[in-house]
Write a protein that holds these residues in place. Structure first.
Motif, mmCIF file in Angstrom:
data_model
loop_
_atom_site.group_PDB
_atom_site.id
_atom_site.type_symbol
_atom_site.label_atom_id
_atom_site.label_comp_id
_atom_site.label_asym_id
_atom_site.label_seq_id
_atom_site.Cartn_x
_atom_site.Cartn_y
_atom_site.Cartn_z
ATOM 1 N N TYR A 44 69.015 110.804 -53.436
ATOM 2 C CA TYR A 44 67.762 110.558 -53.240
ATOM 3 C C TYR A 44 66.779 111.625 -53.763
ATOM 4 O O TYR A 44 65.507 111.266 -53.959
ATOM 5 N N GLY A 50 63.697 109.633 -60.695
ATOM 6 C CA GLY A 50 62.389 109.179 -61.089
ATOM 7 C C GLY A 50 62.451 108.138 -62.385
ATOM 8 O O GLY A 50 61.551 107.055 -62.618
ATOM 9 N N GLU A 53 63.524 104.672 -60.712
ATOM 10 C CA GLU A 53 62.492 104.070 -60.487
ATOM 11 C C GLU A 53 61.498 103.343 -61.346
ATOM 12 O O GLU A 53 61.274 102.201 -61.356
ATOM 13 N N GLN A 57 60.641 99.274 -62.009
ATOM 14 C CA GLN A 57 59.363 98.693 -62.056
ATOM 15 C C GLN A 57 58.950 97.910 -63.095
ATOM 16 O O GLN A 57 58.304 97.399 -63.288
ATOM 17 N N LEU A 73 64.589 99.490 -55.106
ATOM 18 C CA LEU A 73 63.404 100.379 -55.403
ATOM 19 C C LEU A 73 63.070 100.852 -54.134
ATOM 20 O O LEU A 73 62.749 101.891 -53.803
ATOM 21 N N GLN A 74 62.791 99.665 -53.149
ATOM 22 C CA GLN A 74 62.360 100.260 -51.795
ATOM 23 C C GLN A 74 63.624 100.948 -50.906
ATOM 24 O O GLN A 74 63.247 101.950 -50.379
ATOM 25 N N ILE A 76 65.438 103.299 -52.385
ATOM 26 C CA ILE A 76 65.266 104.455 -53.038
ATOM 27 C C ILE A 76 64.129 105.391 -52.559
ATOM 28 O O ILE A 76 64.223 106.411 -51.824
ATOM 29 N N GLN A 77 63.027 104.641 -52.012
ATOM 30 C CA GLN A 77 61.967 105.211 -51.791
ATOM 31 C C GLN A 77 62.096 105.758 -50.219
ATOM 32 O O GLN A 77 61.663 106.597 -50.089
ATOM 33 N N GLN A 78 62.519 104.778 -49.461
ATOM 34 C CA GLN A 78 62.876 104.999 -48.222
ATOM 35 C C GLN A 78 63.816 105.886 -47.806
ATOM 36 O O GLN A 78 63.765 107.025 -46.927
ATOM 37 N N ARG A 80 64.587 108.432 -50.071
ATOM 38 C CA ARG A 80 63.890 110.018 -50.543
ATOM 39 C C ARG A 80 62.855 110.451 -49.244
ATOM 40 O O ARG A 80 63.102 111.611 -49.063
ATOM 41 N N SER A 81 62.159 109.370 -48.535
ATOM 42 C CA SER A 81 61.221 109.814 -47.535
ATOM 43 C C SER A 81 62.231 110.508 -46.526
ATOM 44 O O SER A 81 62.061 111.518 -45.886
#
Length: 224
Positions: A44, A50, A53, A57, A73-74, A76-78, A80-81
């Motif tokens: 992540y 990047g 992602e 998109q 995508l969601q 991966i973003q969660q 990473r956070s």
């Protein structure tokens, strides 16, 4: 009957087939699967995430892969956070550990514990079954210089029958030394070849005065 069939044919002719699978999603999904298999949750935070992602998109909204691309995508973003939060927490813990105040009483207000009182040694006498402290026969003379708490000092040389002139040491008059080495009171330590040859009571030693030519002064004339 004919009108119903015509209406059915008209509706069927207006339906539109979904867009074909997205090459962007296929490539992004394959790259993500390989990256996660290699680094697990560390993926992540990988710099290449990047690009993955960006590919997700670019998947068209009408593609059959649109929903799957948004889900990945969601995820991966969660992820990473979550990993960034864990990383920040680790950094704070390390920084906190580095700033723990020292427990050195000289650098803090922590009171220094009192030093334990040293019990004064008890004079057990020469007949005590324990080990007698202090230098003994065979002790190197060099230890008398700096060892034994500096409690032994040089005395006058003496003549030992059959051996000649020998250096002697004796116990210091300091009270602490007298208490520390009671068995060495009124004792002369005769030195030979760099070691203690004998411990002689001073009362057993005889003082002989001599004339300048080396002759012994008779006892009757010693006081004249």
């Amino acid at each position: 009957m004919g009108l119903g069939l015509a209406a059915l044919l008209f509706v069927s002719g207006c339906s539109r087939a979904p867009a074909p699978p997205s090459p962007e999603f296929e490539q992004a999904s394959r790259r993500w699967t390989a990256l996660y298999a290699q680094k697990l949750d560390e993926a992540y935070l990988d710099p290449s995430i990047g690009e993955i992602e960006a590919q997700l998109q670019r998947v068209p909204a009408d593609s059959v892969d649109s929903a799957a691309s948004q889900s990945l995508l969601q995820r991966i973003q969660q992820g990473r956070s979550r990993m960034q939060a864990a990383q920040d927490e680790t950094r704070r813990a390390v920084a906190s550990a580095r700033t723990v105040p020292t427990l050195d009483p000289s650098q803090t207000n922590i009171p220094r514990p009192p030093e334990p009182e040293r019990a004064e040694p008890v004079d057990a006498g020469l007949g005590d079954a324990g080990v007698i402290g202090g230098p003994q026969m065979g002790t190197p003379a060099s230890e008398l210089v700096a060892g034994f708490q500096g409690c032994f000092t040089r005395s006058v040389p003496v003549t030992v029958e059959g051996r000649g002139m020998r250096d002697t040491w004796q116990l210091s008059d300091r009270a602490s030394c007298q208490l520390e080495y009671p068995s060495h009171r009124d004792t002369s330590l005769v030195i030979e070849d760099g070691r203690v040859l004998a411990l002689l009571p001073k009362s057993a030693m005889r003082t002989v005065r001599r004339y300048e030519d080396g002759g012994a002064v008779p006892p009757d004339d010693a006081g004249r």
